[in-house]
Motif scaffolding. Sequence first.
Motif, PDB file in Angstrom:
ATOM      1  N   ILE A   1       0.839  -1.211   0.000  1.00  0.00           N
ATOM      2  CA  ILE A   1       0.000   0.000   0.000  1.00  0.00           C
ATOM      3  C   ILE A   1       0.865   1.249   0.000  1.00  0.00           C
ATOM      4  N   TYR A   2       1.940   1.235   0.776  1.00  0.00           N
ATOM      5  CA  TYR A   2       2.813   2.407   0.819  1.00  0.00           C
ATOM      6  C   TYR A   2       3.455   2.666  -0.547  1.00  0.00           C
ATOM      7  N   HIS A   3       3.978   1.621  -1.179  1.00  0.00           N
ATOM      8  CA  HIS A   3       4.640   1.823  -2.470  1.00  0.00           C
ATOM      9  C   HIS A   3       3.635   2.155  -3.571  1.00  0.00           C
ATOM     10  N   LEU A   4       2.405   1.675  -3.437  1.00  0.00           N
ATOM     11  CA  LEU A   4       1.369   2.082  -4.392  1.00  0.00           C
ATOM     12  C   LEU A   4       1.057   3.569  -4.241  1.00  0.00           C
ATOM     13  N   TRP A   5       0.970   4.035  -2.995  1.00  0.00           N
ATOM     14  CA  TRP A   5       0.778   5.470  -2.763  1.00  0.00           C
ATOM     15  C   TRP A   5       1.963   6.270  -3.293  1.00  0.00           C
ATOM     16  N   LEU A   6       3.175   5.767  -3.094  1.00  0.00           N
ATOM     17  CA  LEU A   6       4.363   6.474  -3.569  1.00  0.00           C
ATOM     18  C   LEU A   6       4.363   6.563  -5.086  1.00  0.00           C
ATOM     19  N   PHE A   7       3.955   5.498  -5.764  1.00  0.00           N
ATOM     20  CA  PHE A   7       3.933   5.498  -7.229  1.00  0.00           C
ATOM     21  C   PHE A   7       2.975   6.554  -7.770  1.00  0.00           C
TER      22      PHE A   7
ATOM     23  N   TYR B   1      13.370 -18.376   2.541  1.00  0.00           N
ATOM     24  CA  TYR B   1      14.672 -18.212   1.903  1.00  0.00           C
ATOM     25  C   TYR B   1      14.517 -17.843   0.425  1.00  0.00           C
ATOM     26  N   PHE B   2      13.496 -18.388  -0.212  1.00  0.00           N
ATOM     27  CA  PHE B   2      13.285 -18.036  -1.617  1.00  0.00           C
ATOM     28  C   PHE B   2      12.886 -16.574  -1.758  1.00  0.00           C
ATOM     29  N   SER B   3      12.097 -16.045  -0.819  1.00  0.00           N
ATOM     30  CA  SER B   3      11.696 -14.640  -0.881  1.00  0.00           C
ATOM     31  C   SER B   3      12.899 -13.715  -0.729  1.00  0.00           C
ATOM     32  N   ILE B   4      13.780 -14.050   0.210  1.00  0.00           N
ATOM     33  CA  ILE B   4      14.989 -13.234   0.379  1.00  0.00           C
ATOM     34  C   ILE B   4      15.871 -13.319  -0.852  1.00  0.00           C
ATOM     35  N   LEU B   5      16.012 -14.528  -1.385  1.00  0.00           N
ATOM     36  CA  LEU B   5      16.818 -14.707  -2.597  1.00  0.00           C
ATOM     37  C   LEU B   5      16.242 -13.923  -3.762  1.00  0.00           C
ATOM     38  N   LEU B   6      14.916 -13.905  -3.878  1.00  0.00           N
ATOM     39  CA  LEU B   6      14.275 -13.166  -4.965  1.00  0.00           C
ATOM     40  C   LEU B   6      14.529 -11.674  -4.844  1.00  0.00           C
ATOM     41  N   CYS B   7      14.506 -11.143  -3.618  1.00  0.00           N
ATOM     42  CA  CYS B   7      14.791  -9.711  -3.416  1.00  0.00           C
ATOM     43  C   CYS B   7      16.196  -9.357  -3.891  1.00  0.00           C
ATOM     44  N   PHE B   8      17.169 -10.176  -3.540  1.00  0.00           N
ATOM     45  CA  PHE B   8      18.544  -9.882  -3.931  1.00  0.00           C
ATOM     46  C   PHE B   8      18.753 -10.048  -5.432  1.00  0.00           C
ATOM     47  N   LEU B   9      18.058 -10.989  -6.048  1.00  0.00           N
ATOM     48  CA  LEU B   9      18.167 -11.140  -7.502  1.00  0.00           C
ATOM     49  C   LEU B   9      17.552  -9.944  -8.221  1.00  0.00           C
ATOM     50  N   VAL B  10      16.421  -9.460  -7.727  1.00  0.00           N
ATOM     51  CA  VAL B  10      15.818  -8.256  -8.313  1.00  0.00           C
ATOM     52  C   VAL B  10      16.738  -7.055  -8.145  1.00  0.00           C
ATOM     53  N   ALA B  11      17.366  -6.932  -6.969  1.00  0.00           N
ATOM     54  CA  ALA B  11      18.312  -5.839  -6.736  1.00  0.00           C
ATOM     55  C   ALA B  11      19.486  -5.929  -7.705  1.00  0.00           C
ATOM     56  N   PHE B  12      19.983  -7.141  -7.953  1.00  0.00           N
ATOM     57  CA  PHE B  12      21.096  -7.318  -8.888  1.00  0.00           C
ATOM     58  C   PHE B  12      20.709  -6.908 -10.303  1.00  0.00           C
ATOM     59  N   LEU B  13      19.552  -7.365 -10.770  1.00  0.00           N
ATOM     60  CA  LEU B  13      19.128  -7.044 -12.128  1.00  0.00           C
ATOM     61  C   LEU B  13      18.872  -5.548 -12.299  1.00  0.00           C
ATOM     62  N   CYS B  14      18.262  -4.919 -11.295  1.00  0.00           N
ATOM     63  CA  CYS B  14      18.000  -3.476 -11.388  1.00  0.00           C
ATOM     64  C   CYS B  14      19.295  -2.674 -11.429  1.00  0.00           C
TER      65      CYS B  14
ATOM     66  N   GLY C   1      16.604  -1.009  -7.203  1.00  0.00           N
ATOM     67  CA  GLY C   1      17.535  -1.960  -6.600  1.00  0.00           C
ATOM     68  C   GLY C   1      17.730  -1.697  -5.120  1.00  0.00           C
ATOM     69  N   LEU C   2      17.853  -0.423  -4.752  1.00  0.00           N
ATOM     70  CA  LEU C   2      17.982  -0.082  -3.337  1.00  0.00           C
ATOM     71  C   LEU C   2      16.704  -0.411  -2.576  1.00  0.00           C
ATOM     72  N   ARG C   3      15.554  -0.233  -3.233  1.00  0.00           N
ATOM     73  CA  ARG C   3      14.278  -0.563  -2.600  1.00  0.00           C
ATOM     74  C   ARG C   3      14.167  -2.066  -2.341  1.00  0.00           C
ATOM     75  N   ALA C   4      14.740  -2.879  -3.229  1.00  0.00           N
ATOM     76  CA  ALA C   4      14.743  -4.328  -3.005  1.00  0.00           C
ATOM     77  C   ALA C   4      15.566  -4.693  -1.784  1.00  0.00           C
ATOM     78  N   PHE C   5      16.658  -3.965  -1.554  1.00  0.00           N
ATOM     79  CA  PHE C   5      17.436  -4.185  -0.330  1.00  0.00           C
ATOM     80  C   PHE C   5      16.601  -3.832   0.906  1.00  0.00           C
ATOM     81  N   TYR C   6      15.880  -2.714   0.852  1.00  0.00           N
ATOM     82  CA  TYR C   6      15.012  -2.347   1.963  1.00  0.00           C
ATOM     83  C   TYR C   6      13.951  -3.422   2.216  1.00  0.00           C
TER      84      TYR C   6
END
Length: 243
Positions: free
Chosen positions: A20-26, A121-134, A178-183
């Motif tokens: 909801i927060y990121h939807l409001w930010l967008f 663990y898959f959710s954390i891994l997905l966040c870091f992969l998205v951060a890498f690609l971004c 990418g930084l948002r994925a780290f957050y």
Amino acid sequence: MEEERLDFVLVPLGLFLMGIYHLWLFFTIRSHPRKTVIGLNAQSRHQWVSSMMSDPLKNGVLAVQTIRNNIMASTLLATTAITLSSLIGVFVSSFSNSGDKVSASVIVYGNKSPTLSAIKYFSILLCFLVAFLCNVQSIRYYAHVSFLVTVPTWKDRKDSMEYVGRNLNRGSFFWSLGLRAFYFSFPLFLWIFGPIPMFVCSFIMAFVLYFLDTTTTITRKLHSHSFKEDQRNNSVEAAGNLV
């Protein structure tokens, strides 16, 4: 509430709060960009590109050095993200090969769902992969802009400056994602210790990101004065060229 149901209640609530927060930010960035740091910085980058490309032979070295600093920042984040992804992959595979179940230590009330360990663990891994690609995409745009911003033949061409400004903003937007994925990985990491730390972290993270993403009235006034002075200087220079 039953202990085993906390994961199915608090975790979706935490994810919903962040969503909801990121939807409001967008929508705020699209409708009122000057009220957000991302939108205000985008306008500042457009102003910076116009200033650098007004005299590329004089400002070329400064422009390339500035973009190089951004490339180094994106490279650092990309390296960190892919390193953490590799460590998580090795950690999970080592437990899988040994035949043990990957489950978090029971430290906080509600953390008794070993079947959700793989999802955690898959959710954390997905966040870091998205951060890498971004961040890789950010490096791509920054490298492209480093060539375009020093082209002497594009001097006094507003359409070319707008094109370079758009590419620079795209690189910065990918860096922000990418930084948002780290957050976003912080609440997911605390999910390992139970749904209660994950929900509390999501609640606190939403407030922290709000103060980091929004601008104050003083900041907007300072940028407005800067834009007006830049436009006035451009008008004076144009009049001088006509004379």
